[in-house]
Write a protein that holds these residues in place. Sequence first.
Motif, PDB file in Angstrom:
ATOM      1  N   ALA A  32       0.850  -1.193   0.000  1.00  0.00           N
ATOM      2  CA  ALA A  32       0.000   0.000   0.000  1.00  0.00           C
ATOM      3  C   ALA A  32       0.882   1.239   0.000  1.00  0.00           C
ATOM      4  O   ALA A  32       1.991   1.224   0.541  1.00  0.00           O
ATOM      5  N   ILE A  33       0.367   2.297  -0.593  1.00  0.00           N
ATOM      6  CA  ILE A  33       1.046   3.591  -0.538  1.00  0.00           C
ATOM      7  C   ILE A  33       0.881   4.144   0.867  1.00  0.00           C
ATOM      8  O   ILE A  33      -0.202   4.113   1.443  1.00  0.00           O
ATOM      9  N   PHE A  56       4.727  -6.431   2.237  1.00  0.00           N
ATOM     10  CA  PHE A  56       5.165  -7.687   2.828  1.00  0.00           C
ATOM     11  C   PHE A  56       5.902  -8.461   1.743  1.00  0.00           C
ATOM     12  O   PHE A  56       5.486  -8.475   0.587  1.00  0.00           O
ATOM     13  N   LEU A  57       6.988  -9.110   2.132  1.00  0.00           N
ATOM     14  CA  LEU A  57       7.663 -10.024   1.222  1.00  0.00           C
ATOM     15  C   LEU A  57       6.783 -11.258   1.047  1.00  0.00           C
ATOM     16  O   LEU A  57       6.057 -11.652   1.963  1.00  0.00           O
ATOM     17  N   VAL A  96       9.351  -0.188   2.100  1.00  0.00           N
ATOM     18  CA  VAL A  96       9.419  -0.346   3.548  1.00  0.00           C
ATOM     19  C   VAL A  96       8.758  -1.679   3.895  1.00  0.00           C
ATOM     20  O   VAL A  96       7.530  -1.816   3.806  1.00  0.00           O
ATOM     21  N   GLU A  97       9.572  -2.659   4.254  1.00  0.00           N
ATOM     22  CA  GLU A  97       9.034  -3.971   4.622  1.00  0.00           C
ATOM     23  C   GLU A  97       8.301  -3.811   5.948  1.00  0.00           C
ATOM     24  O   GLU A  97       8.849  -3.314   6.922  1.00  0.00           O
ATOM     25  N   ALA A  98       7.049  -4.231   6.003  1.00  0.00           N
ATOM     26  CA  ALA A  98       6.165  -3.879   7.112  1.00  0.00           C
ATOM     27  C   ALA A  98       5.927  -4.990   8.131  1.00  0.00           C
ATOM     28  O   ALA A  98       5.309  -4.731   9.163  1.00  0.00           O
ATOM     29  N   PRO A 102       3.633  -4.227  14.162  1.00  0.00           N
ATOM     30  CA  PRO A 102       2.206  -4.569  14.223  1.00  0.00           C
ATOM     31  C   PRO A 102       1.277  -3.467  13.684  1.00  0.00           C
ATOM     32  O   PRO A 102       0.277  -3.772  13.036  1.00  0.00           O
ATOM     33  N   LEU A 103       1.610  -2.204  13.935  1.00  0.00           N
ATOM     34  CA  LEU A 103       0.784  -1.109  13.410  1.00  0.00           C
ATOM     35  C   LEU A 103       0.812  -1.113  11.882  1.00  0.00           C
ATOM     36  O   LEU A 103      -0.223  -0.964  11.227  1.00  0.00           O
ATOM     37  N   TRP A 104       1.974  -1.293  11.305  1.00  0.00           N
ATOM     38  CA  TRP A 104       2.097  -1.294   9.851  1.00  0.00           C
ATOM     39  C   TRP A 104       1.364  -2.489   9.244  1.00  0.00           C
ATOM     40  O   TRP A 104       0.761  -2.375   8.184  1.00  0.00           O
TER      41      TRP A 104
END
Length: 185
Positions: A32-33, A56-57, A96-98, A102-104
């Motif tokens: 997501a942006i 996410f990878l 940015v790997e999220a 947990p928030l991301w």
Amino acid sequence: MESKNLLPTTNLGAVVDVLKDMQKQGIISEYAIGGAVAGIIHYQPINTIDLDIFFFLTKPPELILPMEEIYDYARKHNFSFDSEFIKIHGWLVQFVEASHNPLWIEALGAAEIKSIDNRDIPVIDIEHLAAMWIQASRSKDIYKIILFDEAGIMDALRLNDILNRFDLLQKWRAKQDNFSDEYQF
């Protein structure tokens, strides 16, 4: 689903095509942006130099450099590099790997579908953006929250719930003198 183009002349659609291709090839799964560009999509222009893509990878990182597949993809497609950014069709894109935050993780799951350059793309919602910005608490992030506050576009109850669940209420309270009464938690 939103039907209008929010950024019709940005060539952001070409970046979306790249992200969808990366997803199709199994390099990334959900994405997501986020960041300032998400703020622009939801409300108004905000000064930024890059496009943040939270993702996410597809496979759990086993390597020291879990982003290597993204970099390999960029090289294969002749995208250039500029510090931590990959230049894709004129955009400086920061991946940015999220999965470690947990928030991301929740923000990606709650992303809203927006239409940009006639393409649907997930964009992190306003309340999660505000929570992510308070988590970082940089001056520029507080400013973006102030803009959302002044526009009256945040849902105070939803934001309060997110801040509580991710233990960010204390950080919010340390900055809430910048916000209107509606956001005094």
